[in-house]
Design a protein around this motif. Structure first.
Motif, PDB file in Angstrom:
ATOM      1  N   THR A  30       0.827  -1.207   0.000  1.00  0.00           N
ATOM      2  CA  THR A  30       0.000   0.000   0.000  1.00  0.00           C
ATOM      3  C   THR A  30       0.858   1.254   0.000  1.00  0.00           C
ATOM      4  O   THR A  30       0.578   2.221  -0.719  1.00  0.00           O
ATOM      5  CB  THR A  30      -0.912   0.026   1.242  1.00  0.00           C
ATOM      6  OG1 THR A  30      -1.739  -1.132   1.242  1.00  0.00           O
ATOM      7  CG2 THR A  30      -1.779   1.275   1.260  1.00  0.00           C
ATOM      8  N   GLY A  34       1.262   4.332  -3.016  1.00  0.00           N
ATOM      9  CA  GLY A  34       0.724   5.582  -2.493  1.00  0.00           C
ATOM     10  C   GLY A  34       1.736   6.715  -2.534  1.00  0.00           C
ATOM     11  O   GLY A  34       1.385   7.869  -2.812  1.00  0.00           O
ATOM     12  N   ALA A  38       1.443  10.214  -4.665  1.00  0.00           N
ATOM     13  CA  ALA A  38       1.606  11.542  -4.053  1.00  0.00           C
ATOM     14  C   ALA A  38       2.663  12.366  -4.773  1.00  0.00           C
ATOM     15  O   ALA A  38       2.541  13.592  -4.870  1.00  0.00           O
ATOM     16  CB  ALA A  38       1.967  11.392  -2.584  1.00  0.00           C
ATOM     17  N   SER A 171      -1.148   4.420   6.325  1.00  0.00           N
ATOM     18  CA  SER A 171      -2.379   4.936   5.713  1.00  0.00           C
ATOM     19  C   SER A 171      -2.594   6.408   6.036  1.00  0.00           C
ATOM     20  O   SER A 171      -2.927   7.211   5.153  1.00  0.00           O
ATOM     21  CB  SER A 171      -3.589   4.118   6.182  1.00  0.00           C
ATOM     22  OG  SER A 171      -3.494   2.790   5.715  1.00  0.00           O
ATOM     23  N   GLU A 172      -2.389   6.771   7.297  1.00  0.00           N
ATOM     24  CA  GLU A 172      -2.566   8.166   7.704  1.00  0.00           C
ATOM     25  C   GLU A 172      -1.569   9.075   7.000  1.00  0.00           C
ATOM     26  O   GLU A 172      -1.913  10.179   6.559  1.00  0.00           O
ATOM     27  CB  GLU A 172      -2.410   8.298   9.214  1.00  0.00           C
ATOM     28  CG  GLU A 172      -2.621   9.709   9.734  1.00  0.00           C
ATOM     29  CD  GLU A 172      -2.406   9.825  11.230  1.00  0.00           C
ATOM     30  OE1 GLU A 172      -2.547  10.959  11.749  1.00  0.00           O
ATOM     31  OE2 GLU A 172      -2.080   8.815  11.883  1.00  0.00           O
ATOM     32  N   LEU A 174      -0.120   8.563   4.090  1.00  0.00           N
ATOM     33  CA  LEU A 174      -0.504   8.674   2.681  1.00  0.00           C
ATOM     34  C   LEU A 174      -1.674   9.637   2.507  1.00  0.00           C
ATOM     35  O   LEU A 174      -1.712  10.410   1.536  1.00  0.00           O
ATOM     36  CB  LEU A 174      -0.852   7.303   2.115  1.00  0.00           C
ATOM     37  CG  LEU A 174       0.321   6.336   1.929  1.00  0.00           C
ATOM     38  CD1 LEU A 174      -0.178   4.977   1.463  1.00  0.00           C
ATOM     39  CD2 LEU A 174       1.358   6.886   0.946  1.00  0.00           C
ATOM     40  N   GLU A 175      -2.620   9.617   3.420  1.00  0.00           N
ATOM     41  CA  GLU A 175      -3.748  10.550   3.354  1.00  0.00           C
ATOM     42  C   GLU A 175      -3.263  11.993   3.451  1.00  0.00           C
ATOM     43  O   GLU A 175      -3.734  12.868   2.716  1.00  0.00           O
ATOM     44  CB  GLU A 175      -4.733  10.255   4.487  1.00  0.00           C
ATOM     45  CG  GLU A 175      -5.548   8.992   4.290  1.00  0.00           C
ATOM     46  CD  GLU A 175      -6.442   8.692   5.487  1.00  0.00           C
ATOM     47  OE1 GLU A 175      -6.541   9.567   6.382  1.00  0.00           O
ATOM     48  OE2 GLU A 175      -7.026   7.594   5.529  1.00  0.00           O
ATOM     49  N   LYS A 176      -2.313  12.234   4.354  1.00  0.00           N
ATOM     50  CA  LYS A 176      -1.788  13.588   4.518  1.00  0.00           C
ATOM     51  C   LYS A 176      -0.989  14.028   3.295  1.00  0.00           C
ATOM     52  O   LYS A 176      -1.095  15.177   2.858  1.00  0.00           O
ATOM     53  CB  LYS A 176      -0.929  13.656   5.782  1.00  0.00           C
ATOM     54  CG  LYS A 176      -1.746  13.565   7.056  1.00  0.00           C
ATOM     55  CD  LYS A 176      -0.896  13.645   8.310  1.00  0.00           C
ATOM     56  CE  LYS A 176      -1.769  13.633   9.551  1.00  0.00           C
ATOM     57  NZ  LYS A 176      -0.995  13.713  10.810  1.00  0.00           N
ATOM     58  N   LYS A 178      -1.438  12.973   0.242  1.00  0.00           N
ATOM     59  CA  LYS A 178      -2.400  13.197  -0.844  1.00  0.00           C
ATOM     60  C   LYS A 178      -3.118  14.527  -0.675  1.00  0.00           C
ATOM     61  O   LYS A 178      -3.329  15.263  -1.643  1.00  0.00           O
ATOM     62  CB  LYS A 178      -3.414  12.051  -0.872  1.00  0.00           C
ATOM     63  CG  LYS A 178      -4.382  12.107  -2.047  1.00  0.00           C
ATOM     64  CD  LYS A 178      -5.300  10.884  -2.053  1.00  0.00           C
ATOM     65  CE  LYS A 178      -6.263  10.929  -3.238  1.00  0.00           C
ATOM     66  NZ  LYS A 178      -7.155   9.732  -3.256  1.00  0.00           N
ATOM     67  N   ALA A 179      -3.460  14.861   0.567  1.00  0.00           N
ATOM     68  CA  ALA A 179      -4.193  16.104   0.835  1.00  0.00           C
ATOM     69  C   ALA A 179      -3.317  17.337   0.701  1.00  0.00           C
ATOM     70  O   ALA A 179      -3.830  18.442   0.476  1.00  0.00           O
ATOM     71  CB  ALA A 179      -4.802  16.053   2.235  1.00  0.00           C
ATOM     72  N   ASP A 188       3.107  17.369  11.547  1.00  0.00           N
ATOM     73  CA  ASP A 188       3.175  15.950  11.170  1.00  0.00           C
ATOM     74  C   ASP A 188       4.542  15.366  11.529  1.00  0.00           C
ATOM     75  O   ASP A 188       4.635  14.292  12.126  1.00  0.00           O
ATOM     76  CB  ASP A 188       2.956  15.775   9.665  1.00  0.00           C
ATOM     77  CG  ASP A 188       1.570  16.175   9.206  1.00  0.00           C
ATOM     78  OD1 ASP A 188       0.620  16.094  10.019  1.00  0.00           O
ATOM     79  OD2 ASP A 188       1.435  16.579   8.030  1.00  0.00           O
TER      80      ASP A 188
END
Length: 227
Positions: A30, A34, A38, A171-172, A174-176, A178-179, A188
């Motif tokens: 993953t 990811g 990004a 996962s967290e 990757l979310e950051k 991406k955002a 962070d």
């Protein structure tokens, strides 16, 4: 030489160069795609079995974004992976600061890259000593040196570098990324540094307690004399 004091940093740092070296390879399927999503121009430096796993995940894309640490540093890994990442170019990349001209000249001098993130977890020391009949030599062999050093260096330099030690956090992160268009904030990075130092402290406590419980006589009986 005067002590270096940092006065200027970037809140948001784009993740361009990552060093990945993990014993626990769960979650890489993953994480790796990811990271490329990004930032398609990302460069991943890696070692040994981790390199092989990432190459398998990336397939034909590996040629453009994956490099072995030994190719980057010019120093081959020693037998058994004893020394892989303990290299001047690696630690310049981890510890240098963006707005320090002397640091930037050092990077240029040895053709080194600023490393923006490390993804590292450690040899399974606690898991090893929990096994029935484990030998002292098995335990000693699972004392990680390069991993804690990379974690500590990157966590110390949270003003620029992200130190990732838990697959559960992939996962967290990757979310950051991406955002925030492939970047991580100072908040962070500082949060990751807090986790990183707790990770190495727990690891060292396990080693300390194990060794403290071993009488000297038991240690001598484990090895032949070289005399």
């Amino acid at each position: 030489m005067g002590k270096n004091v940092v006065e200027k940093i970037d809140d948001s740092v784009k993740i361009k160069t990552i060093l990945i070296s993990v014993s626990d390879k769960s979650g890489l399927e993953t994480l790796i795609p990811g990271l490329l999503e990004a930032n398609p121009k990302i460069l991943i430096l890696s070692t040994g079995g981790t390199y092989g796993k990432i190459k398998e995940i990336l397939g034909h894309k590996a040629d453009a974004c994956l490099k072995q640490v030994s190719d980057y540093t010019g120093q081959p890994e020693t037998q058994g992976g004893l020394v892989k990442t303990l290299d001047f170019k690696i630690y310049l990349g981890l510890l240098t600061e963006t707005y320090n001209n002397a640091h930037q000249e050092d990077l240029k001098r040895v053709d080194a890259l600023a490393i923006d993130m490390v993804v590292v977890n450690l040899y399974p020391f606690s898991e090893t000593i929990a096994k029935k009949g484990v030998s002292l030599e098995d335990a000693r062999g699972n004392i990680d040196i390069g991993g804690p050093t990379m974690i500590r260096a990157s966590a110390k330099n949270f003003i620029r570098v992200a130190s990732v030690v838990e697959p559960s956090s992939y996962s967290e992160i990757l979310e950051k990324l991406k955002a925030n268009k492939g970047s991580l904030s100072l908040e962070d990075r500082f949060g990751l540094a807090q986790k990183a130092f707790e990770h190495t402290a727990t690891y060292d406590r396990a080693i300390s307690r194990y060794l403290a419980a071993k009488p000297a006589g038991d240690i001598k009986s484990c090895y032949k004399s070289g005399e």
